[in-house]
Design an enzyme around this catalytic site. Structure first.
Site, PDB file in Angstrom:
ATOM      1  N   CYS A 194      31.798  28.521  32.087  1.00 26.71           N
ATOM      2  CA  CYS A 194      31.619  29.818  33.488  1.00 26.71           C
ATOM      3  C   CYS A 194      29.589  29.796  33.473  1.00 26.71           C
ATOM      4  O   CYS A 194      29.774  30.468  34.611  1.00 26.71           O
ATOM      5  CB  CYS A 194      31.434  30.938  32.812  1.00 26.71           C
ATOM      6  SG  CYS A 194      33.353  31.575  32.496  1.00 26.71           S
ATOM      7  N   ASN A 218      37.991  36.591  37.367  1.00 26.92           N
ATOM      8  CA  ASN A 218      36.405  35.131  36.700  1.00 26.92           C
ATOM      9  C   ASN A 218      36.958  34.219  37.134  1.00 26.92           C
ATOM     10  O   ASN A 218      38.920  33.408  37.030  1.00 26.92           O
ATOM     11  CB  ASN A 218      36.938  36.167  35.547  1.00 26.92           C
ATOM     12  CG  ASN A 218      35.772  35.340  34.345  1.00 26.92           C
ATOM     13  OD1 ASN A 218      35.488  33.944  35.196  1.00 26.92           O
ATOM     14  ND2 ASN A 218      36.295  35.193  33.173  1.00 26.92           N
ATOM     15  N   HIS A 245      27.765  36.774  37.266  1.00 28.00           N
ATOM     16  CA  HIS A 245      28.575  35.982  36.854  1.00 28.00           C
ATOM     17  C   HIS A 245      30.172  36.812  37.114  1.00 28.00           C
ATOM     18  O   HIS A 245      30.222  38.237  36.817  1.00 28.00           O
ATOM     19  CB  HIS A 245      29.133  34.939  35.680  1.00 28.00           C
ATOM     20  CG  HIS A 245      30.681  34.713  35.030  1.00 28.00           C
ATOM     21  ND1 HIS A 245      31.027  34.303  36.167  1.00 28.00           N
ATOM     22  CD2 HIS A 245      31.378  34.753  33.790  1.00 28.00           C
ATOM     23  CE1 HIS A 245      32.528  33.864  35.662  1.00 28.00           C
ATOM     24  NE2 HIS A 245      32.794  34.146  34.296  1.00 28.00           N
TER      25      HIS A 245
HETATM   26  N1  ACO Z   1      46.906  45.550  29.956  1.00 24.31           N
HETATM   27  C1  ACO Z   1      46.775  46.766  28.113  1.00 24.31           C
HETATM   28  N2  ACO Z   1      46.437  46.900  27.621  1.00 24.31           N
HETATM   29  C2  ACO Z   1      45.387  45.421  26.899  1.00 24.31           C
HETATM   30  C3  ACO Z   1      45.630  44.254  27.213  1.00 24.31           C
HETATM   31  C4  ACO Z   1      46.035  44.258  28.938  1.00 24.31           C
HETATM   32  N3  ACO Z   1      46.077  43.282  30.201  1.00 24.31           N
HETATM   33  N4  ACO Z   1      44.668  43.841  27.177  1.00 24.31           N
HETATM   34  C5  ACO Z   1      44.373  44.128  25.764  1.00 24.31           C
HETATM   35  N5  ACO Z   1      45.232  45.292  25.679  1.00 24.31           N
HETATM   36  C6  ACO Z   1      44.387  46.656  24.514  1.00 24.31           C
HETATM   37  C7  ACO Z   1      44.309  46.322  23.501  1.00 24.31           C
HETATM   38  O1  ACO Z   1      45.808  45.402  22.775  1.00 24.31           O
HETATM   39  C8  ACO Z   1      43.831  46.681  23.068  1.00 24.31           C
HETATM   40  O2  ACO Z   1      45.211  47.996  22.020  1.00 24.31           O
HETATM   41  P1  ACO Z   1      44.741  48.441  21.129  1.00 24.31           P
HETATM   42  O3  ACO Z   1      43.440  49.655  21.005  1.00 24.31           O
HETATM   43  O4  ACO Z   1      46.156  49.675  20.710  1.00 24.31           O
HETATM   44  O5  ACO Z   1      44.039  47.418  19.912  1.00 24.31           O
HETATM   45  C9  ACO Z   1      43.076  47.723  23.938  1.00 24.31           C
HETATM   46  O6  ACO Z   1      43.545  47.406  24.586  1.00 24.31           O
HETATM   47  C10 ACO Z   1      40.933  47.550  24.294  1.00 24.31           C
HETATM   48  O7  ACO Z   1      41.132  46.284  24.017  1.00 24.31           O
HETATM   49  P2  ACO Z   1      40.165  45.763  24.397  1.00 24.31           P
HETATM   50  O8  ACO Z   1      39.708  44.217  24.311  1.00 24.31           O
HETATM   51  O9  ACO Z   1      39.095  46.076  22.546  1.00 24.31           O
HETATM   52  O10 ACO Z   1      39.557  45.735  25.508  1.00 24.31           O
HETATM   53  P3  ACO Z   1      38.078  46.184  25.900  1.00 24.31           P
HETATM   54  O11 ACO Z   1      38.115  46.847  26.642  1.00 24.31           O
HETATM   55  O12 ACO Z   1      37.527  45.036  25.423  1.00 24.31           O
HETATM   56  O13 ACO Z   1      38.586  45.190  26.601  1.00 24.31           O
HETATM   57  C11 ACO Z   1      38.107  42.656  27.918  1.00 24.31           C
HETATM   58  C12 ACO Z   1      38.421  43.578  27.509  1.00 24.31           C
HETATM   59  C13 ACO Z   1      38.375  43.480  29.324  1.00 24.31           C
HETATM   60  C14 ACO Z   1      38.946  41.611  27.312  1.00 24.31           C
HETATM   61  C15 ACO Z   1      36.832  42.604  27.527  1.00 24.31           C
HETATM   62  O14 ACO Z   1      36.330  42.781  26.643  1.00 24.31           O
HETATM   63  C16 ACO Z   1      36.233  41.543  28.131  1.00 24.31           C
HETATM   64  O15 ACO Z   1      36.147  41.569  29.528  1.00 24.31           O
HETATM   65  N6  ACO Z   1      35.404  40.838  27.609  1.00 24.31           N
HETATM   66  C17 ACO Z   1      34.515  39.579  27.927  1.00 24.31           C
HETATM   67  C18 ACO Z   1      35.335  38.304  28.434  1.00 24.31           C
HETATM   68  C19 ACO Z   1      34.336  37.444  29.594  1.00 24.31           C
HETATM   69  O16 ACO Z   1      33.858  38.154  29.804  1.00 24.31           O
HETATM   70  N7  ACO Z   1      35.204  36.497  29.851  1.00 24.31           N
HETATM   71  C20 ACO Z   1      34.317  35.429  30.007  1.00 24.31           C
HETATM   72  C21 ACO Z   1      34.591  33.593  29.817  1.00 24.31           C
HETATM   73  S1  ACO Z   1      35.574  33.480  30.447  1.00 24.31           S
HETATM   74  C22 ACO Z   1      35.513  31.807  30.526  1.00 24.31           C
HETATM   75  O17 ACO Z   1      34.571  31.821  30.215  1.00 24.31           O
HETATM   76  C23 ACO Z   1      36.264  30.961  31.267  1.00 24.31           C
END
Ligand code: ACO
Length: 313
Positions: free
Chosen positions: A112, A268, A238
Site C-alpha cells: 500500500c 482499500n 492511505h
Molecule cells: N463482519 C462481521 N464481523 C466481523 C467481520 C465482518 N466482516 N470481520 C471480523 N468480524 C468480527 C470478528 O470475528 C470479531 O468477532 P469476535 O469478537 O466474536 O471474535 C469482531 O468482529 C471484532 O474483530 P476485530 O478484528 O477485533 O475487529 P476490528 O475492530 O479490529 O476491525 C479490521 C477489523 C477492520 C480488519 C481492522 O482491524 C483494520 O482495519 N485493521 C487494519 C487493516 C489495514 O489497514 N490493512 C491495510 C493494509 S491492506 C494491504 O496492504 C493490501
C-alpha cells in the site's frame, strides 16, 4: 531542481459491490462494515480486465493531463502487488500498449505504500537530470488474491488504478520532503500466503502500526519541509480504514473537510488508493494551486511513506 506532478489520472472498474452484496456470500453485515471500516461499497474488475488494463487507462489519462505524448515518458514505475504475471512487469506491458517507446520500465513492490516509493524514486531520477518525465502508477486487482470466504479481509478491498506524471515544476513547488520506511520484522502481520495465494492479515496489529505510523510520518515530512501541522491544506492518507484515517487527522489537528475520503465508495485499493484519491481531489477542486498537501501511506512489508508537496506546476 523542483520536482512535482505534471498530470494525474485514475480509473476504477464499473462494477459496484455493496456491503449488502457481501452479506450474501459471507457472515457479515452492512452495519459492521460501515462502523468498523467506513466502507459502503467497492469496485471489482471483471474477469477479463487485469491489472495492466486498469493501469493503462489511468496512465493514458495522466499523460493527457500533463499535456505530453507517450514518447515523452522516460521511465515507467508501476507500484502493485497484483501484477498480471511476475514478468513481464505491468510497466513493460503498458509501455508497449501506450507506445511509450522511449521509456524504461519496472514494477515496485511496497504494497500500500508502493505509490509513495514510486514518487520518491521518480524524484531522484528527475533531480539528477537522468530523466525528464516519469510516469508513476499505483494499481491493484486485489479481487484476484482476496479470499472471498474470509469475512475479516474480503470486505476491505477493491480494484482500481491511479497515475501521475512527474517532472520539473516551477521554483518552490513540487515535492518538498519525503520519508520512506520499512520494518521487515512486521511482515508476518500482512502478507500473501504462499500456499493459497490469498491475503493474510492480522487486522489488530496492522491497525496499531498504522495508527502510530501515519501521524508520525506526516509530522516528519511537514517538519522537514519547514512547516507546522496547521499549515497543511489537504491530507491524503492511505484509504485502509476510516478509523485509522480519523486518528491520523485528529493527531495532526486537521479539519474533516481537509482530508480525502474515497474509502466509502472504493474500499482499500492498496497501492492505488493514494493516487486515486489525489486525482479525484484535484479534479473536484479540493486541492488548489499552492496548497500544501501531505500524502501518507503504509502497507504490507511492513512499509510506509509520506510526502509533503507544494501543489502546482
Ligand atoms: N463482519 C462481521 N464481523 C466481523 C467481520 C465482518 N466482516 N470481520 C471480523 N468480524 C468480527 C470478528 O470475528 C470479531 O468477532 P469476535 O469478537 O466474536 O471474535 C469482531 O468482529 C471484532 O474483530 P476485530 O478484528 O477485533 O475487529 P476490528 O475492530 O479490529 O476491525 C479490521 C477489523 C477492520 C480488519 C481492522 O482491524 C483494520 O482495519 N485493521 C487494519 C487493516 C489495514 O489497514 N490493512 C491495510 C493494509 S491492506 C494491504 O496492504 C493490501
Amino acid at each position: 531542481m523542483d520536482v512535482g506532478v505534471l498530470g494525474l489520472g485514475h480509473y476504477v472498474p464499473e462494477k459496484v459491490v455493496t456491503n449488502h452484496d457481501l452479506e450474501k456470500i459471507v457472515d457479515t453485515n452492512d452495519q459492521w462494515i460501515r462502523s468498523r471500516t467506513g466502507i459502503e461499497e467497492r469496485r471489482i474488475a471483471e474477469d477479463d480486465m487485469d491489472t495492466s488494463d486498469m493501469a493503462l487507462l489511468a496512465a493514458k489519462n495522466a499523460i493527457k493531463d500533463a499535456e505530453l505524448k507517450p514518447e515523452d515518458i522516460d521511465l515507467i514505475l508501476v507500484a502493485t502487488v497484483t501484477p498480471d504475471t511476475p514478468f513481464p512487469s505491468v510497466a513493460c506491458i503498458i509501455q508497449d500498449r501506450l507506445g511509450a517507446t522511449n521509456a524504461a520500465g519496472m514494477d515496485i513492490g511496497a504494497a500500500c505504500a508502493g505509490f509513495m516509493y514510486g514518487m520518491v524514486t521518480a524524484k531522484q531520477f528527475i533531480e539528477t537530470k537522468a530523466y525528464k518525465h516519469v510516469l508513476v502508477v499505483g494499481v491493484e486487482k486485489l479481487s484476484k488474491i482476496t479470499n472471498w470466504s474470509d469475512r475479516g479481509t474480503c470486505v476491505l478491498f477493491g480494484d482500481g488504478a491511479g497515475a501521475a506524471v512527474l517532472g520539473q515544476v516551477s521554483e518552490g513547488k513540487g515535492i518538498l520532503s519525503f520519508e520512506l520506511g520499512a520494518n521487515g520484522a512486521g511482515g508476518k502481520e500482512l502478507y500473501q500466503d504462499k500456499e493459497t495465494g490469498h491475503i493474510f492479515m492480522n487486522g489488530r496489529e496492522v491497525f496499531k502500526f498504522a495508527v502510530r505510523q501515519m501521524p508520525e510520518s506526516s509530522v516528519n515530512v511537514i517538519k522537514d519541509a519547514g512547516y507546522k501541522e496547521e499549515d497543511v491544506d489537504y491530507l491524503i492518507p492511505h484509504q485502509a480504514n476510516i478509523r485509522i484515517m480519523e486518528a491520523a487527522r485528529q493527531r495532526l489537528g486537521i479539519s474533516d473537510d481537509k482530508m480525502a475520503k474515497t474509502i466509502k465508495k472504493y474500499g482499500n485499493n492498496s497501492a492505488a488508493s493514494i493516487p486515486i484519491a489525489l486525482s479525484e481531489s484535484v479534479r473536484d477542486g479540493k486541492i488548489k494551486d499552492n496548497d500544501l498537501i501531505v500524502l501518507v501511506g503504509f502497507g504490507g512489508g511492513l512499509t510506509w511513506g509520506a510526502l509533503a508537496i507544494r501543489w502546482g506546476r
